[in-house]
Scaffold this motif. Structure first.
Motif, PDB file in Angstrom:
ATOM      1  N   ASP A  75       0.828  -1.211   0.000  1.00  0.00           N
ATOM      2  CA  ASP A  75       0.000   0.000   0.000  1.00  0.00           C
ATOM      3  C   ASP A  75       0.860   1.258   0.000  1.00  0.00           C
ATOM      4  O   ASP A  75       0.483   2.276  -0.584  1.00  0.00           O
ATOM      5  CB  ASP A  75      -0.916   0.016   1.224  1.00  0.00           C
ATOM      6  CG  ASP A  75      -2.032  -1.011   1.125  1.00  0.00           C
ATOM      7  OD1 ASP A  75      -2.234  -1.556   0.023  1.00  0.00           O
ATOM      8  OD2 ASP A  75      -2.690  -1.274   2.150  1.00  0.00           O
ATOM      9  N   ALA A  76       2.001   1.196   0.692  1.00  0.00           N
ATOM     10  CA  ALA A  76       2.888   2.356   0.735  1.00  0.00           C
ATOM     11  C   ALA A  76       3.367   2.711  -0.666  1.00  0.00           C
ATOM     12  O   ALA A  76       3.430   3.883  -1.046  1.00  0.00           O
ATOM     13  CB  ALA A  76       4.080   2.065   1.652  1.00  0.00           C
ATOM     14  N   VAL A  77       3.686   1.697  -1.455  1.00  0.00           N
ATOM     15  CA  VAL A  77       4.093   1.930  -2.847  1.00  0.00           C
ATOM     16  C   VAL A  77       2.917   2.464  -3.659  1.00  0.00           C
ATOM     17  O   VAL A  77       3.057   3.396  -4.458  1.00  0.00           O
ATOM     18  CB  VAL A  77       4.630   0.622  -3.462  1.00  0.00           C
ATOM     19  CG1 VAL A  77       4.965   0.827  -4.939  1.00  0.00           C
ATOM     20  CG2 VAL A  77       5.855   0.136  -2.703  1.00  0.00           C
ATOM     21  N   ALA A  78       1.745   1.866  -3.443  1.00  0.00           N
ATOM     22  CA  ALA A  78       0.548   2.298  -4.181  1.00  0.00           C
ATOM     23  C   ALA A  78       0.202   3.752  -3.881  1.00  0.00           C
ATOM     24  O   ALA A  78      -0.230   4.492  -4.773  1.00  0.00           O
ATOM     25  CB  ALA A  78      -0.630   1.388  -3.825  1.00  0.00           C
ATOM     26  N   TYR A 384       1.092  14.575   0.081  1.00  0.00           N
ATOM     27  CA  TYR A 384       0.180  13.833   0.945  1.00  0.00           C
ATOM     28  C   TYR A 384       0.408  12.331   0.819  1.00  0.00           C
ATOM     29  O   TYR A 384       0.319  11.592   1.809  1.00  0.00           O
ATOM     30  CB  TYR A 384      -1.277  14.157   0.609  1.00  0.00           C
ATOM     31  CG  TYR A 384      -2.255  13.454   1.532  1.00  0.00           C
ATOM     32  CD1 TYR A 384      -2.586  14.005   2.769  1.00  0.00           C
ATOM     33  CD2 TYR A 384      -2.809  12.233   1.188  1.00  0.00           C
ATOM     34  CE1 TYR A 384      -3.454  13.354   3.626  1.00  0.00           C
ATOM     35  CE2 TYR A 384      -3.682  11.578   2.036  1.00  0.00           C
ATOM     36  CZ  TYR A 384      -3.998  12.137   3.255  1.00  0.00           C
ATOM     37  OH  TYR A 384      -4.842  11.487   4.106  1.00  0.00           O
ATOM     38  N   SER A 385       0.716  11.854  -0.380  1.00  0.00           N
ATOM     39  CA  SER A 385       0.949  10.419  -0.562  1.00  0.00           C
ATOM     40  C   SER A 385       2.213   9.965   0.170  1.00  0.00           C
ATOM     41  O   SER A 385       2.273   8.832   0.658  1.00  0.00           O
ATOM     42  CB  SER A 385       1.046  10.075  -2.050  1.00  0.00           C
ATOM     43  OG  SER A 385       2.213  10.620  -2.633  1.00  0.00           O
ATOM     44  N   ILE A 386       3.222  10.836   0.250  1.00  0.00           N
ATOM     45  CA  ILE A 386       4.417  10.510   1.026  1.00  0.00           C
ATOM     46  C   ILE A 386       4.044  10.365   2.501  1.00  0.00           C
ATOM     47  O   ILE A 386       4.481   9.436   3.187  1.00  0.00           O
ATOM     48  CB  ILE A 386       5.495  11.591   0.847  1.00  0.00           C
ATOM     49  CG1 ILE A 386       5.981  11.635  -0.607  1.00  0.00           C
ATOM     50  CG2 ILE A 386       6.658  11.348   1.798  1.00  0.00           C
ATOM     51  CD1 ILE A 386       6.723  10.415  -1.050  1.00  0.00           C
ATOM     52  N   TYR A 387       3.222  11.298   2.971  1.00  0.00           N
ATOM     53  CA  TYR A 387       2.744  11.205   4.350  1.00  0.00           C
ATOM     54  C   TYR A 387       1.926   9.935   4.557  1.00  0.00           C
ATOM     55  O   TYR A 387       2.107   9.207   5.548  1.00  0.00           O
ATOM     56  CB  TYR A 387       1.894  12.438   4.680  1.00  0.00           C
ATOM     57  CG  TYR A 387       1.040  12.273   5.909  1.00  0.00           C
ATOM     58  CD1 TYR A 387       1.605  12.305   7.173  1.00  0.00           C
ATOM     59  CD2 TYR A 387      -0.333  12.071   5.791  1.00  0.00           C
ATOM     60  CE1 TYR A 387       0.824  12.128   8.302  1.00  0.00           C
ATOM     61  CE2 TYR A 387      -1.127  11.908   6.906  1.00  0.00           C
ATOM     62  CZ  TYR A 387      -0.539  11.935   8.171  1.00  0.00           C
ATOM     63  OH  TYR A 387      -1.315  11.751   9.285  1.00  0.00           O
ATOM     64  N   SER A 388       1.030   9.635   3.609  1.00  0.00           N
ATOM     65  CA  SER A 388       0.214   8.434   3.714  1.00  0.00           C
ATOM     66  C   SER A 388       1.076   7.181   3.665  1.00  0.00           C
ATOM     67  O   SER A 388       0.787   6.181   4.337  1.00  0.00           O
ATOM     68  CB  SER A 388      -0.829   8.410   2.589  1.00  0.00           C
ATOM     69  OG  SER A 388      -1.686   7.301   2.700  1.00  0.00           O
ATOM     70  N   MET A 389       2.154   7.223   2.892  1.00  0.00           N
ATOM     71  CA  MET A 389       3.072   6.094   2.821  1.00  0.00           C
ATOM     72  C   MET A 389       3.661   5.791   4.198  1.00  0.00           C
ATOM     73  O   MET A 389       3.766   4.625   4.602  1.00  0.00           O
ATOM     74  CB  MET A 389       4.200   6.379   1.825  1.00  0.00           C
ATOM     75  CG  MET A 389       5.233   5.267   1.728  1.00  0.00           C
ATOM     76  SD  MET A 389       6.660   5.711   0.709  1.00  0.00           S
ATOM     77  CE  MET A 389       7.452   6.938   1.751  1.00  0.00           C
ATOM     78  N   ALA A 390       4.036   6.850   4.927  1.00  0.00           N
ATOM     79  CA  ALA A 390       4.573   6.649   6.272  1.00  0.00           C
ATOM     80  C   ALA A 390       3.544   5.991   7.176  1.00  0.00           C
ATOM     81  O   ALA A 390       3.859   5.110   7.986  1.00  0.00           O
ATOM     82  CB  ALA A 390       5.022   7.986   6.860  1.00  0.00           C
ATOM     83  N   ARG A 391       2.278   6.419   7.040  1.00  0.00           N
ATOM     84  CA  ARG A 391       1.213   5.800   7.824  1.00  0.00           C
ATOM     85  C   ARG A 391       1.030   4.328   7.450  1.00  0.00           C
ATOM     86  O   ARG A 391       0.802   3.479   8.320  1.00  0.00           O
ATOM     87  CB  ARG A 391      -0.097   6.563   7.607  1.00  0.00           C
ATOM     88  CG  ARG A 391      -0.130   7.922   8.279  1.00  0.00           C
ATOM     89  CD  ARG A 391      -1.350   8.730   7.847  1.00  0.00           C
ATOM     90  NE  ARG A 391      -2.599   8.078   8.209  1.00  0.00           N
ATOM     91  CZ  ARG A 391      -3.240   8.266   9.366  1.00  0.00           C
ATOM     92  NH1 ARG A 391      -2.716   9.064  10.290  1.00  0.00           N
ATOM     93  NH2 ARG A 391      -4.396   7.667   9.601  1.00  0.00           N
ATOM     94  N   LYS A 392       1.144   4.022   6.156  1.00  0.00           N
ATOM     95  CA  LYS A 392       0.991   2.631   5.730  1.00  0.00           C
ATOM     96  C   LYS A 392       2.140   1.770   6.245  1.00  0.00           C
ATOM     97  O   LYS A 392       1.933   0.601   6.621  1.00  0.00           O
ATOM     98  CB  LYS A 392       0.920   2.553   4.205  1.00  0.00           C
ATOM     99  CG  LYS A 392      -0.323   3.194   3.622  1.00  0.00           C
ATOM    100  CD  LYS A 392      -1.576   2.469   4.048  1.00  0.00           C
ATOM    101  CE  LYS A 392      -2.836   3.167   3.537  1.00  0.00           C
ATOM    102  NZ  LYS A 392      -2.927   3.240   2.080  1.00  0.00           N
TER     103      LYS A 392
END
Length: 471
Positions: A75-78, A384-392
């Protein structure tokens, strides 16, 4: 040329002759509905999917941990791939981000329902394969909805005070979903302290309908006002983007805090179910604990805006983390508490931690602004996706640790009662680990995150001046 940025101020005429609607209650409710739709499944799966896999599919907790680890890393990659894709798309008449929420919400909801389907009479291998396929697919589709939704906050308004309000309303949406899930669902899905496969499926079906309704409401009620033109240079200049991200100290430090926070949140969600089910021996306490915890956070919401206005986001969030760490550590040493006493003391921790939870999305818009300050390019979805990647990645760690930890303490779903040693270790997982994590987050926020109140105000002023020159 750099990406030109346009802020569609309230009342500004647009191409079809209409004027931009003023920011107001519609935007707040629209943004609330987005996270309410997300969390009908995100919180639901975080809290109950591990138990569903271990007790209904009879998958070993460690194997579930492997599944969660693989899925979240994928998911982090996605997230990053999808965020970059959206930032290279042109804005439509309905906005840049809203259309993707509407387009991808139905397949997301359908896959979420399928996760809780048990086809009778199949082999253990089939159930394991079903779990892997449906869960990984659901996580991938979640990225296609959540990345545009999270990015949208920074383009609904450029006003920092209004963005803090959006963060509060988003948190309120998540809290409403958590309130429903933590209070009502345990009363429905457990029969004689055991999860019922038919009831859990019916709950998933109802949540699917509610989630779809919420996504449509988010699309209808929200308005994007900050727009930028996509140029060929922006599409190809990934190197410039990466340089800006690496130099973005607020982003890097907040990524670490967010990763650690997700570890704590999802680990606690998974372990708390076993804590009340096995340690305290009453799943009904899940509802009471969830209700009191949610009330505690709701009490913090009206206090967040005036406290932030006076002291700043960083200052208030860090203070809340410090108190939450102290309360969790106290619970670890108070082993003879009754279940009710445990719930009431935990409520104090939930109230304090609530300030960080409420403000987290306002932090994200600040680091997106700081990226624009460094690069002169507006890349909301990418940041935001970089931030979301950290959450994933945090979810991957917590999901893996959750499954591994429950298995490592000696939990056995086939036993009527767990050993005392296993129960004591479950209690430690639910108290000591969060205390350590909250304290580490406090240290990072205080000493490494640079955007205090004064610097955040200056950042807003500097960006306003630059945007004026670019017009």
């Amino acid at each position: 040329m750099d990406q030109p940025l346009t802020v569609l101020n309230e009342g500004t005429p647009i191409s079809d002759g209409k004027k931009v609607r003023q920011f107001g209650i519609r935007d707040k409710f629209g943004y609330l509905f987005g996270d309410l739709g997300n969390d009908f499944f995100f919180t639901f799966t975080s809290t109950f999917l591990l138990v569903f896999y271990t007790d209904i599919f009879h998958i070993h907790p460690a194997t579930v941990g492997v599944l969660f680890l693989i899925a979240r890393l994928w998911d982090a990659v996605a997230d990053v791939t999808w965020g970059r894709f959206i930032d290279t798309r042109k804005s439509t008449n309905h906005g840049k981000f809203k259309p993707w929420i509407l387009r991808m919400s139905f397949p997301l909801v359908l896959t979420g329902i399928l996760m809780f389907v048990k086809i009778p009479g199949m082999s253990n291998g089939f159930y394991l394969a079903w779990a892997f396929v449906t869960y990984i697919l659901w996580g991938t589709l979640y990225s296609t909805v959540n990345i545009p939704y999270g990015s949208m906050a920074s383009v609904i308004t450029d006003d920092p005070v209004k963005r803090t309000t959006l963060s509060t309303w988003r948190s309120m949406g998540g809290m409403l979903a958590a309130l429903i899930i933590n209070v009502i669902v345990p009363l429905v899905v457990f029969v004689d302290n055991k999860m019922d496969e038919n009831r859990i499926f019916m709950v998933a079906l109802v949540f699917g309908i509610l989630a779809m309704t919420c996504y449509i409401a988010c699309y209808k009620l929200s308005t994007e006002r900050v727009t930028g033109l996509v140029t060929e240079k922006q599409k190809l200049n990934l190197g410039s983007t990466m340089k800006g991200l690496i130099k973005n100290k607020p982003l890097i430090s907040f990524l670490v805090v967010s990763l650690i926070f997700m570890v704590s949140t999802l680990l606690s969600s998974a372990v708390t179910t076993y804590l009340y089910k096995d340690y305290f021996g009453d799943t009904k306490l899940l509802s009471l604990g969830g209700l009191i915890g949610m009330i505690s956070i709701f009490l913090a919401m009206p206090l967040a805006k005036p406290l932030v206005a006076r002291f700043g986001k960083k200052e208030i969030a860090a203070s809340g983390l410090a108190v939450a760490a102290g309360i969790s550590l106290l619970l670890y040493f108070l082993r003879d508490l009754s279940a009710i006493q445990f719930v009431l003391i935990s409520a104090i921790s939930a109230f304090s931690l609530g300030f960080f939870t409420i403000l987290i999305w306002a932090f994200v818009t600040d680091v997106i602004d700081y990226h624009e300050y460094l690069t002169n390019i507006r890349e909301d979805a990418t940041v935001y996706s970089i931030y979301s990647m950290a959450r994933k990645i945090g979810q991957a760690i917590s999901g893996g640790i959750g499954g591994f930890a429950i298995g490592a303490v000696g939990y056995n779903a086939e036993l009527m009662e767990q050993s005392q040693i296993a129960l004591d270790k479950i209690y430690s997982l639910a108290t000591l680990i969060p205390a350590i994590i909250y304290f580490v987050m406090f240290l990072i926020l205080v000493f490494l995150y640079p955007l205090n109140k004064k610097r955040t105000i200056q950042l807003t002023t500097d960006l306003a001046e630059r945007r004026q020159l670019r017009k």
